[in-house]
Design a protein around this motif. Structure first.
Motif, PDB file in Angstrom:
ATOM      1  N   SER A 110      29.855  21.727  39.997  1.00  0.00           N
ATOM      2  CA  SER A 110      29.433  20.768  40.952  1.00  0.00           C
ATOM      3  C   SER A 110      29.855  20.804  42.432  1.00  0.00           C
ATOM      4  N   ALA A 111      30.758  21.725  42.640  1.00  0.00           N
ATOM      5  CA  ALA A 111      31.240  22.035  44.075  1.00  0.00           C
ATOM      6  C   ALA A 111      30.276  22.375  45.237  1.00  0.00           C
ATOM      7  N   THR A 112      30.142  21.256  46.179  1.00  0.00           N
ATOM      8  CA  THR A 112      29.333  21.998  47.284  1.00  0.00           C
ATOM      9  C   THR A 112      29.943  22.610  48.476  1.00  0.00           C
ATOM     10  N   CYS A 113      31.384  23.033  48.454  1.00  0.00           N
ATOM     11  CA  CYS A 113      31.905  23.427  49.079  1.00  0.00           C
ATOM     12  C   CYS A 113      32.348  24.845  49.042  1.00  0.00           C
ATOM     13  N   PRO A 114      32.710  25.610  49.878  1.00  0.00           N
ATOM     14  CA  PRO A 114      33.060  27.187  49.560  1.00  0.00           C
ATOM     15  C   PRO A 114      34.051  27.174  48.598  1.00  0.00           C
ATOM     16  N   VAL A 115      34.096  28.168  47.746  1.00  0.00           N
ATOM     17  CA  VAL A 115      34.936  28.490  46.606  1.00  0.00           C
ATOM     18  C   VAL A 115      35.614  29.706  46.824  1.00  0.00           C
ATOM     19  N   CYS A 116      37.197  29.765  46.577  1.00  0.00           N
ATOM     20  CA  CYS A 116      37.931  31.142  46.634  1.00  0.00           C
ATOM     21  C   CYS A 116      38.643  30.975  45.427  1.00  0.00           C
ATOM     22  N   PHE A 117      38.874  32.170  45.172  1.00  0.00           N
ATOM     23  CA  PHE A 117      39.817  32.339  44.042  1.00  0.00           C
ATOM     24  C   PHE A 117      40.787  33.619  44.053  1.00  0.00           C
ATOM     25  N   ALA A 118      41.893  33.389  43.358  1.00  0.00           N
ATOM     26  CA  ALA A 118      42.872  34.271  43.201  1.00  0.00           C
ATOM     27  C   ALA A 118      43.207  34.646  41.900  1.00  0.00           C
ATOM     28  N   PRO A 119      42.867  35.994  41.581  1.00  0.00           N
ATOM     29  CA  PRO A 119      43.189  36.169  40.113  1.00  0.00           C
ATOM     30  C   PRO A 119      44.424  36.652  39.824  1.00  0.00           C
ATOM     31  N   ALA A 120      44.839  36.400  38.496  1.00  0.00           N
ATOM     32  CA  ALA A 120      46.305  36.769  37.784  1.00  0.00           C
ATOM     33  C   ALA A 120      45.936  37.050  36.400  1.00  0.00           C
ATOM     34  N   MET A 121      46.474  38.147  36.187  1.00  0.00           N
ATOM     35  CA  MET A 121      46.357  38.826  35.062  1.00  0.00           C
ATOM     36  C   MET A 121      47.205  40.110  34.634  1.00  0.00           C
ATOM     37  N   ASP A 122      47.176  40.711  33.570  1.00  0.00           N
ATOM     38  CA  ASP A 122      47.890  41.861  33.339  1.00  0.00           C
ATOM     39  C   ASP A 122      47.006  43.135  33.977  1.00  0.00           C
ATOM     40  N   GLU A 123      47.714  44.503  33.982  1.00  0.00           N
ATOM     41  CA  GLU A 123      46.859  45.295  34.893  1.00  0.00           C
ATOM     42  C   GLU A 123      45.584  45.858  33.999  1.00  0.00           C
ATOM     43  N   ASP A 124      45.792  46.164  32.750  1.00  0.00           N
ATOM     44  CA  ASP A 124      44.806  46.375  31.826  1.00  0.00           C
ATOM     45  C   ASP A 124      43.618  45.450  31.921  1.00  0.00           C
ATOM     46  N   MET A 125      43.877  44.150  31.762  1.00  0.00           N
ATOM     47  CA  MET A 125      42.806  43.205  31.850  1.00  0.00           C
ATOM     48  C   MET A 125      42.167  43.082  33.201  1.00  0.00           C
ATOM     49  N   TRP A 126      42.902  43.319  34.273  1.00  0.00           N
ATOM     50  CA  TRP A 126      42.464  43.447  35.501  1.00  0.00           C
ATOM     51  C   TRP A 126      41.384  44.404  35.578  1.00  0.00           C
ATOM     52  N   HIS A 127      41.798  45.763  34.985  1.00  0.00           N
ATOM     53  CA  HIS A 127      40.749  46.962  35.502  1.00  0.00           C
ATOM     54  C   HIS A 127      39.729  47.188  34.168  1.00  0.00           C
ATOM     55  N   HIS A 128      39.723  45.948  33.345  1.00  0.00           N
ATOM     56  CA  HIS A 128      38.743  46.174  32.521  1.00  0.00           C
ATOM     57  C   HIS A 128      37.450  45.954  32.917  1.00  0.00           C
ATOM     58  N   GLN A 129      36.165  46.833  32.575  1.00  0.00           N
ATOM     59  CA  GLN A 129      35.021  46.740  33.341  1.00  0.00           C
ATOM     60  C   GLN A 129      34.560  45.105  33.116  1.00  0.00           C
ATOM     61  N   ALA A 130      34.721  44.693  32.093  1.00  0.00           N
ATOM     62  CA  ALA A 130      34.376  43.171  31.871  1.00  0.00           C
ATOM     63  C   ALA A 130      34.711  42.272  32.970  1.00  0.00           C
ATOM     64  N   THR A 131      36.125  42.469  33.246  1.00  0.00           N
ATOM     65  CA  THR A 131      36.638  41.500  34.172  1.00  0.00           C
ATOM     66  C   THR A 131      36.112  41.963  35.653  1.00  0.00           C
ATOM     67  N   GLN A 132      36.077  43.227  35.807  1.00  0.00           N
ATOM     68  CA  GLN A 132      35.363  43.647  37.129  1.00  0.00           C
ATOM     69  C   GLN A 132      34.079  43.223  37.435  1.00  0.00           C
ATOM     70  N   ALA A 133      33.149  43.256  36.382  1.00  0.00           N
ATOM     71  CA  ALA A 133      31.812  42.724  36.534  1.00  0.00           C
ATOM     72  C   ALA A 133      31.839  41.440  36.695  1.00  0.00           C
ATOM     73  N   ASN A 134      32.618  40.598  35.923  1.00  0.00           N
ATOM     74  CA  ASN A 134      32.694  38.999  36.274  1.00  0.00           C
ATOM     75  C   ASN A 134      33.044  38.792  37.791  1.00  0.00           C
ATOM     76  N   ILE A 135      34.088  39.382  38.347  1.00  0.00           N
ATOM     77  CA  ILE A 135      34.519  39.050  39.690  1.00  0.00           C
ATOM     78  C   ILE A 135      33.315  39.393  40.627  1.00  0.00           C
ATOM     79  N   GLN A 136      32.806  40.677  40.516  1.00  0.00           N
ATOM     80  CA  GLN A 136      31.744  41.175  41.025  1.00  0.00           C
ATOM     81  C   GLN A 136      30.464  39.967  40.997  1.00  0.00           C
ATOM     82  N   GLN A 137      30.109  39.380  39.968  1.00  0.00           N
ATOM     83  CA  GLN A 137      29.392  38.350  39.923  1.00  0.00           C
ATOM     84  C   GLN A 137      29.522  37.025  40.838  1.00  0.00           C
TER      85      GLN A 137
END
Length: 407
Positions: A110-137
């Motif tokens: 519902s947000a009409t304002c700018p959105v920022c996000f700060a990820p937090a997770m373990d390294e293998d989760m961070w580097h997983h191609q699914a996570t990287q694809a979601n971040i790119q989206q």
């Protein structure tokens, strides 16, 4: 810059949620109005009561139809910015695909304002191609990413995935509002008018003890020349400058002084989400002492072994998190296999342009007033420039950047 700004802090389930107490306190201290929403799992890491006390506002965890303040539509319209921090892998995946099964996600949609996000997770989760694809989206949606840091993780491992520190997040928000201020400003002219450029220059120094350090021979001349050339082209320039006797008085360049590779990493990460053009010309230390003595190390009879550890790879971090509209430029200073190594850096670090600087060329490299470089861009174009002043080289690099901006 945060005085009176309305910040909606959305906390998902991650151990990094405990840092939101510090972040909330810092934001309130800066004069921001902070309202907080949490996923149910986030409340297992830090209590709503703690955050309500610090923010001086009710913390909401469930969708409500009886109080317009807690209505997800009203929250999304109230905020000047929505900050999802920490953003867990699960929440990032749901945001990327439009899921809506809790208050945070309903408010996000519902947000009409700018959105920022700060990820937090373990390294293998961070580097997983699914996570990287979601971040790119999420980047494709136009949201701003606060890059993860490298450090000790909740699993006990050491690596990437650690959430940006609260102080870094505050600096990011300050820059966000500085960029989007509506205060009238003098109009600049030139092909890069209205653009924000981030340039790094100079060496870094890595402490061994309070007296000694390791560093390199960079003077910062090339990076400073690029910053000034970008400003001449109309850009608003932020220059992250390592310790050097050189400086710039150009009205279009704001200097951010740093010392170590860690300092430069933090400054670049804080500034880069707002930048349209990023040129990383600094000679950043690849290694630093693993242990820094708090007192001067006395000379002994024998030798001394200095254990080193890797520093953050700033260029790779920015390349991994580059938005489609950003132009990222790196330097490749080489002594052998120059062309091969430069093209490898262009490819592996997701650059738009790499500047090959060979120390084998007379009059090029550190401390000279001249330079001889070859430019490689991501479209396969190769441009060899003759030996010329660093100011002339800087103008050629800026012309290449302008060409990429209009490609």
């Amino acid at each position: 810059m945060l005085q009176g700004k309305k910040i909606l802090l959305a906390i998902s389930g991650s151990i990094a949620a405990y840092k939101m107490a510090t972040l909330t306190r810092l934001l309130v201290k800066e004069g921001a109005v902070v309202k907080i929403i949490m996923t149910p799992s986030a409340t297992t890491f830090i209590t709503p009561l703690t955050l309500s006390t610090l923010s001086k506002n009710e913390v909401v965890t469930e969708l409500s139809e009886h109080n317009t303040w807690t209505n997800h539509v009203m929250l999304g319209r109230w905020a000047d910015v929505m900050l999802v921090a920490p953003a867990s892998a699960n929440t990032i995946a749901k945001m990327a695909h439009g899921f809506c099964d809790n208050l945070l996600l309903a408010t996000y949609l519902s947000a009409t304002c700018p959105v920022c996000f700060a990820p937090a997770m373990d390294e293998d989760m961070w580097h997983h191609q699914a996570t990287q694809a979601n971040i790119q989206q999420l980047l494709n949606y136009g949201h701003a990413l606060l890059p993860v840091e490298k450090g000790e993780l909740a699993s006990g491992l050491f690596g990437e995935g650690r959430m940006a520190e609260p102080e870094t997040i505050v600096a990011f928000l300050q820059q966000h509002f500085a960029k989007n201020t509506t205060a009238p400003q003098a109009a600049s002219s030139g092909p890069l008018a209205g653009k924000i450029a981030l340039v790094s220059a100079g060496p870094t120094v890595e402490a061994i003890d309070p007296v000694r350090y390791i560093s390199n021979r960079s003077s910062g001349k090339m990076g400073i020349a690029i910053a000034e050339a970008l400003a001449d082209a109309g850009a608003e320039v932020k220059l992250v400058l390592g310790p050097t006797h050189l400086s710039t008085s150009h009205a279009g360049v704001k200097t951010i002084p740093v010392q170590s590779a860690a300092d430069m990493f933090s400054a670049c990460v804080a500034e880069y989400p707002m930048a349209d053009v990023i040129v990383m010309a600094a000679a950043v230390a690849d290694y630093r002492p693993a242990h820094v003595a708090d007192r001067k190390i006395k000379k002994g009879e024998g030798g001394m072994v200095l254990e080193l550890e890797k520093t953050h790879d700033i260029l790779r971090t920015l390349g991994n998190n580059k938005a489609p509209e950003q132009v990222l430029v790196g330097f490749s200073l080489e002594t052998n296999n120059e062309r091969e190594n430069a093209l490898k850096k262009l490819r592996e670090k997701n650059l738009d342009l790499v500047v090959l600087n060979s120390l084998a060329d007379p009059g090029a490299g550190f401390n000279h007033d001249t330079n001889k470089v070859t430019l490689f861009d991501n479209r396969g174009k190769e441009t060899a420039l003759p030996l010329q002043s660093k100011q002339a080289v800087a103008r050629e690099i800026v012309n290449a950047i302008i060409s990429l901006q209009h490609a």
